[in-house]
Design a protein around this motif. Structure first.
Motif, PDB file in Angstrom:
ATOM      1  N   ALA A  51      41.266  43.604  46.337  1.00 33.29           N
ATOM      2  CA  ALA A  51      42.287  44.160  47.499  1.00 33.29           C
ATOM      3  C   ALA A  51      43.528  44.381  46.369  1.00 33.29           C
ATOM      4  O   ALA A  51      44.427  45.147  46.574  1.00 33.29           O
ATOM      5  CB  ALA A  51      43.103  43.355  48.567  1.00 33.29           C
ATOM      6  N   GLY A  52      43.532  43.835  45.151  1.00 30.26           N
ATOM      7  CA  GLY A  52      44.521  44.254  44.342  1.00 30.26           C
ATOM      8  C   GLY A  52      45.823  43.108  44.233  1.00 30.26           C
ATOM      9  O   GLY A  52      46.998  43.613  43.517  1.00 30.26           O
ATOM     10  N   PHE A  53      45.615  42.098  44.855  1.00 27.42           N
ATOM     11  CA  PHE A  53      46.824  41.154  45.137  1.00 27.42           C
ATOM     12  C   PHE A  53      46.783  40.044  43.956  1.00 27.42           C
ATOM     13  O   PHE A  53      47.766  39.562  43.806  1.00 27.42           O
ATOM     14  CB  PHE A  53      46.874  40.645  46.525  1.00 27.42           C
ATOM     15  N   ALA A  54      45.569  39.623  43.591  1.00 22.04           N
ATOM     16  CA  ALA A  54      45.302  38.514  42.927  1.00 22.04           C
ATOM     17  C   ALA A  54      44.882  38.754  41.545  1.00 22.04           C
ATOM     18  O   ALA A  54      44.085  39.978  41.388  1.00 22.04           O
ATOM     19  CB  ALA A  54      44.322  37.379  43.449  1.00 22.04           C
ATOM     20  N   GLU A  55      45.470  38.039  40.465  1.00 14.71           N
ATOM     21  CA  GLU A  55      44.933  38.264  39.005  1.00 14.71           C
ATOM     22  C   GLU A  55      43.722  37.812  38.857  1.00 14.71           C
ATOM     23  O   GLU A  55      42.888  37.223  39.609  1.00 14.71           O
ATOM     24  CB  GLU A  55      45.820  37.633  38.181  1.00 14.71           C
ATOM     25  N   GLU A  56      42.939  38.058  37.841  1.00 11.81           N
ATOM     26  CA  GLU A  56      41.576  37.563  37.251  1.00 11.81           C
ATOM     27  C   GLU A  56      41.644  36.200  37.482  1.00 11.81           C
ATOM     28  O   GLU A  56      40.822  35.387  37.908  1.00 11.81           O
ATOM     29  CB  GLU A  56      41.419  38.098  36.147  1.00 11.81           C
ATOM     30  N   ASP A  57      42.940  35.473  37.071  1.00  9.26           N
ATOM     31  CA  ASP A  57      43.063  34.019  36.975  1.00  9.26           C
ATOM     32  C   ASP A  57      44.093  33.948  38.011  1.00  9.26           C
ATOM     33  O   ASP A  57      45.203  34.028  37.829  1.00  9.26           O
ATOM     34  CB  ASP A  57      43.525  33.524  35.861  1.00  9.26           C
ATOM     35  N   PRO A  58      44.035  33.393  39.415  1.00  8.75           N
ATOM     36  CA  PRO A  58      44.813  33.248  40.493  1.00  8.75           C
ATOM     37  C   PRO A  58      45.555  32.085  40.441  1.00  8.75           C
ATOM     38  O   PRO A  58      46.256  32.023  41.520  1.00  8.75           O
ATOM     39  CB  PRO A  58      43.923  33.687  41.547  1.00  8.75           C
ATOM     40  N   SER A  59      45.386  31.212  39.729  1.00 10.55           N
ATOM     41  CA  SER A  59      45.983  29.866  39.702  1.00 10.55           C
ATOM     42  C   SER A  59      47.317  29.867  39.909  1.00 10.55           C
ATOM     43  O   SER A  59      48.015  29.129  40.449  1.00 10.55           O
ATOM     44  CB  SER A  59      45.480  28.959  38.504  1.00 10.55           C
ATOM     45  N   ALA A  60      48.071  30.802  39.095  1.00  9.22           N
ATOM     46  CA  ALA A  60      49.695  30.871  39.215  1.00  9.22           C
ATOM     47  C   ALA A  60      50.097  31.098  40.740  1.00  9.22           C
ATOM     48  O   ALA A  60      51.197  30.533  41.226  1.00  9.22           O
ATOM     49  CB  ALA A  60      50.289  31.954  38.306  1.00  9.22           C
ATOM     50  N   ASP A  61      49.493  31.791  41.469  1.00 10.60           N
ATOM     51  CA  ASP A  61      49.729  32.391  42.648  1.00 10.60           C
ATOM     52  C   ASP A  61      49.452  31.325  43.453  1.00 10.60           C
ATOM     53  O   ASP A  61      50.392  30.560  44.406  1.00 10.60           O
ATOM     54  CB  ASP A  61      49.025  33.191  43.094  1.00 10.60           C
ATOM     55  N   LEU A  62      47.897  30.572  43.571  1.00 12.53           N
ATOM     56  CA  LEU A  62      47.516  29.398  44.360  1.00 12.53           C
ATOM     57  C   LEU A  62      48.208  27.991  44.055  1.00 12.53           C
ATOM     58  O   LEU A  62      48.634  27.218  44.827  1.00 12.53           O
ATOM     59  CB  LEU A  62      46.328  29.306  44.423  1.00 12.53           C
ATOM     60  N   ASP A  63      48.780  27.862  43.163  1.00 11.48           N
ATOM     61  CA  ASP A  63      49.242  26.654  42.616  1.00 11.48           C
ATOM     62  C   ASP A  63      50.721  26.512  42.807  1.00 11.48           C
ATOM     63  O   ASP A  63      51.686  25.438  42.646  1.00 11.48           O
ATOM     64  CB  ASP A  63      48.970  26.244  41.277  1.00 11.48           C
ATOM     65  N   GLY A  64      51.282  27.781  43.181  1.00 11.44           N
ATOM     66  CA  GLY A  64      52.925  27.717  43.579  1.00 11.44           C
ATOM     67  C   GLY A  64      53.625  28.122  42.214  1.00 11.44           C
ATOM     68  O   GLY A  64      54.957  28.308  42.507  1.00 11.44           O
ATOM     69  N   LEU A  65      53.344  28.334  41.198  1.00  7.46           N
ATOM     70  CA  LEU A  65      53.992  28.605  39.915  1.00  7.46           C
ATOM     71  C   LEU A  65      54.821  29.873  39.937  1.00  7.46           C
ATOM     72  O   LEU A  65      55.792  30.149  39.437  1.00  7.46           O
ATOM     73  CB  LEU A  65      53.267  28.516  38.641  1.00  7.46           C
TER      74      LEU A  65
END
Length: 330
Positions: A192-206
């Motif tokens: 959907a274009g919301f998450a980067e290839e590495d989504p860890s910054a989003d999901l880990d709260g950073l």
């Protein structure tokens, strides 16, 4: 042409050189955000011109309208007045912004991680009188930083800012509520274009922590270390916990909070199960919602799209228009 001849020229046929020169722009990246920005700039061709577009890999032939470059120095040597950063958090983005500030080039960025990590860049730009704007770095299309700045300018004392600041995590949580597993939910967010290839910054709260750092800078003139802000990770949450919460009328949300108290400023990013009728629990998909409280009792609630091309690019273009108005280009 003599001076007399120039003065006799009808106004509507004056040569283009009589107008204020267009702002020369270098785009850092042309992914989801800057592809939308580029489309918006094309509609402003009387005010801006694209000097170069920097991409990680050489651009395939086919679009000869612009200079597609992979070399940062070559792009900056085109003489830009403005650099628009649409890159993810990376060394190239940090190097580019530092180079722009060093050369006195205006900066507009959606890169909350680099801006939060390098408060010195904004400070140097401000001292030099150079534009340094990043409305899109917090809230996407939700005017969080702008609202905080307006309240502060009006004499309000902000006491708390809290909300759902990461649209990707909210989108993933919504899919988990429907029983979809983590891997499939993340893939859907990327598609959907919301998450980067590495989504860890989003999901880990950073990502949310970096946004809190920028809000704190605007509200309290401090520059906290985003990495030092306590943050919960969605990976510590199971689908079963999410579904169990829904059965009890609760919804998990990644809640970012900034509080000004007697002991100073505290910040955190927590996964909290809120009652489903709570305003922050009703936020769906990639939406953001933010509550801003002031000592006077004033409270403002902001809602809108917090991720995706259209809201983020729109916020960047709003900064471009503000810069154009400031420098007087027409």
């Amino acid at each position: 042409m003599s001076l007399v001849a120039a003065l006799d020229y009808p106004l509507h046929t004056m040569p283009a050189t009589a107008l204020t020169p267009r702002l020369r722009v270098v785009l850092l990246g042309c992914g989801t955000v800057n592809a939308g920005v580029l489309a918006g700039l094309e509609a402003m061709e009387t005010q801006v011109e694209i000097a170069a577009i920097i991409t990680r890999k050489p651009r395939r032939r086919g679009d000869e309208r612009y200079a597609w470059l992979t070399d940062l120095t070559a792009a900056f040597d085109t003489g830009p007045d403005l650099v628009i950063d649409g890159l993810p958090d990376c060394g190239a983005a940090e190097k580019a912004l530092a180079l722009a500030v060093g050369r006195g080039i205006h900066v507009i960025s959606a890169n909350k991680a680099v801006i939060a990590r390098r408060p010195d860049l904004e400070a140097r730009a401000r001292r030099a009188g150079t534009g340094f704007a990043y409305s899109a770095a917090v809230g996407g299309g939700v005017p969080v930083l702008e609202t905080v700045a307006r309240l502060k300018a009006a004499g309000e004392t902000i006491t708390r800012v809290r909300g759902v600041l990461n649209g990707t995590s909210n989108f993933v949580l919504g899919l988990l509520e429907n029983g979809i597993g983590f891997d499939d939910a993340i893939t859907a967010a990327q598609a959907a274009g919301f998450a980067e290839e590495d989504p860890s910054a989003d999901l880990d709260g950073l990502d949310a922590a970096a946004k809190l750092a920028l809000i704190a800078r605007t509200a309290f003139d401090i520059a906290p270390d985003a990495y030092a802000i306590p943050a919960d990770s969605l990976f510590d949450l199971s689908v079963g916990q999410v579904l169990g919460a829904r059965e009890h009328g609760l919804r998990y949300r990644q809640l970012a909070e900034l509080v000004a108290g007697e002991d100073g400023i505290s910040a955190s990013v927590r996964l909290i199960a809120l009652p489903e009728d709570h305003p922050l629990a009703r936020v769906e998909n990639e939406e953001n919602a933010v509550e801003i409280r002031c000592a006077s009792g004033t409270m403002i609630v902001l809602n809108g799209k917090g991720a995706g091309q259209t809201p983020t690019a729109g916020s960047v273009l709003s900064d471009v228009r503000a810069l154009l108005a400031k420098v007087g280009t027409r």
